[in-house]
Design an enzyme around this catalytic site. Sequence first.
Site, PDB file in Angstrom:
ATOM      1  N   GLY A 155       0.822  -1.200   0.000  1.00  0.00           N
ATOM      2  CA  GLY A 155       0.000   0.000   0.000  1.00  0.00           C
ATOM      3  C   GLY A 155       0.857   1.251   0.000  1.00  0.00           C
ATOM      4  O   GLY A 155       1.938   1.262  -0.582  1.00  0.00           O
ATOM      5  N   LEU A 156       0.387   2.274   0.672  1.00  0.00           N
ATOM      6  CA  LEU A 156       1.085   3.559   0.749  1.00  0.00           C
ATOM      7  C   LEU A 156       1.392   4.113  -0.633  1.00  0.00           C
ATOM      8  O   LEU A 156       2.475   4.618  -0.885  1.00  0.00           O
ATOM      9  CB  LEU A 156       2.390   3.445   1.559  1.00  0.00           C
ATOM     10  CG  LEU A 156       2.231   3.244   3.055  1.00  0.00           C
ATOM     11  CD1 LEU A 156       3.587   3.092   3.699  1.00  0.00           C
ATOM     12  CD2 LEU A 156       1.476   4.382   3.675  1.00  0.00           C
ATOM     13  N   CYS A 157       0.454   3.940  -1.545  1.00  0.00           N
ATOM     14  CA  CYS A 157       0.668   4.555  -2.850  1.00  0.00           C
ATOM     15  C   CYS A 157      -0.619   5.246  -3.301  1.00  0.00           C
ATOM     16  O   CYS A 157      -1.079   5.074  -4.422  1.00  0.00           O
ATOM     17  CB  CYS A 157       1.173   3.562  -3.879  1.00  0.00           C
ATOM     18  SG  CYS A 157       0.379   1.967  -3.833  1.00  0.00           S
ATOM     19  N   GLY A 158      -1.208   6.001  -2.415  1.00  0.00           N
ATOM     20  CA  GLY A 158      -2.360   6.810  -2.769  1.00  0.00           C
ATOM     21  C   GLY A 158      -3.544   5.970  -3.223  1.00  0.00           C
ATOM     22  O   GLY A 158      -3.793   4.904  -2.678  1.00  0.00           O
ATOM     23  N   PHE A 192      -3.878   4.298  -5.901  1.00  0.00           N
ATOM     24  CA  PHE A 192      -3.515   3.378  -6.983  1.00  0.00           C
ATOM     25  C   PHE A 192      -4.315   2.079  -6.970  1.00  0.00           C
ATOM     26  O   PHE A 192      -4.991   1.736  -7.935  1.00  0.00           O
ATOM     27  CB  PHE A 192      -2.011   3.098  -6.878  1.00  0.00           C
ATOM     28  CG  PHE A 192      -1.485   2.134  -7.898  1.00  0.00           C
ATOM     29  CD1 PHE A 192      -1.269   2.540  -9.196  1.00  0.00           C
ATOM     30  CD2 PHE A 192      -1.225   0.827  -7.547  1.00  0.00           C
ATOM     31  CE1 PHE A 192      -0.793   1.656 -10.134  1.00  0.00           C
ATOM     32  CE2 PHE A 192      -0.752  -0.065  -8.487  1.00  0.00           C
ATOM     33  CZ  PHE A 192      -0.530   0.360  -9.779  1.00  0.00           C
TER      34      PHE A 192
END
Lengths: 293, 133
Positions: free
Chosen positions: A89-92, A94
């Site tokens: 995760g941690l990709c907005g 996406f």
Amino acid sequence: MPSLKSFRNRIASVKSIRKITKAMQMVAASNLRRAQDAAEAARPYAEKMNAVIASLAGGLKDNPGAPALLAGSGKDQVHLVIVATADRGLCGGFNTNIVRRARQHIQALERNGKEVKILCVGRKGRDQLKRQYAKRIIDTVEFVQVKRIGFTNAAAIGRRVLDMFAAGDFDVCSIVYSEFKSVISQVPTLRQLIPVVIEEAGPLVGPQGNVYEYEPDEAAILADLLPRNVNVQIFRALLENVAGEFGAKMAAMDSATRNAGEVIDNLTLQYNRTRQAMITKELIEIISGAEAL
Amino acid sequence: MTDKIAFDIVSPERLLLSDEADMVTVPGSEGDFGVLAGHMPLISTLRPGVIDIRGGSESGDLRFFVLGGFAEANPSKLTVLAEEALPMTSVDAATLEQRIKNTEEDLVLAKNESDRARIAEQLDHLRQLRSAL
């Protein structure tokens, strides 16, 4: 009023968060470059293959003996949807965007009374789909351990899909992934893999306008190429996804870093105000105490 | 003969080599064929074998080991789309032996007749290659 110590603690923790997001942004930026190169390097193969298949398929599609991968299984009942997302995760937005696109597709299919099977590639997609479609998910493929996605990873998925198709487990297969347009723009895309969608093209002609010779014959080459094409398409989708993931991560971490900076500024301001208020209060106490004497 | 044939060797992952040479021999599924400048337009599938490059402008004489794919030739250019390609120098007897062993295991595990035939054929090619090494 919060004590000065608690302000100092919060400022210190936000500062270390900013360090981490900054580092993640830089890591994503360097990974992005690599992923972009990989996606670009894979392009000539896919393009050439598309051109050859398009030219071959044009003439053979309506033949009764056309391969099932081209003509379809004759039915349109069971759909396999490959949902390719990232493992991390941690990709907005996406992963959410890809899953949303997949969900739209699945709902549209189910409204029309089709049966849907889901193959998740990437952990985050499974996590999000599991709640609603747990029964339809047949399996999840993860690449958490894989440092760099190679063609063999894609071929393993492709083989699985082809085996299922040969066994008659589904009629139509499509893949949902995120197309890498630029660092700031990734477009969730739906692409049909089986039967192959052919862009219209005439017979392939050489530079001097002469027609190609085929060895062995056209049908045999086509039968050889179609399964490969499935692998190549999956591989391409995976590479685009990886590049998109890093692009999205970079953007998300950039805004997180900036936000952390703002939070630190605000906290510092509050800290100073509180500190001054306390000094003023102490002074008032001393002065009023001296006056009383 | 001064004309050279331009060629690309492309794997799904990247462009392996782009150069020009006097002659390139390609292991077609119906037999090896040599490609010189001015070759007739041809598309052929490949069997596992060796691509033999003679007189490359930059690469000199070079051999590539490929595991299937296909090749497209026209008078000015040859494009080899290889499933997997390795420079011959990096293939040694041990890796080949390992691959043969894997293929043998696949053969035992193969479920249907067509799979078995395909794997048996692959195994055959690999054994040929071992003897050529």
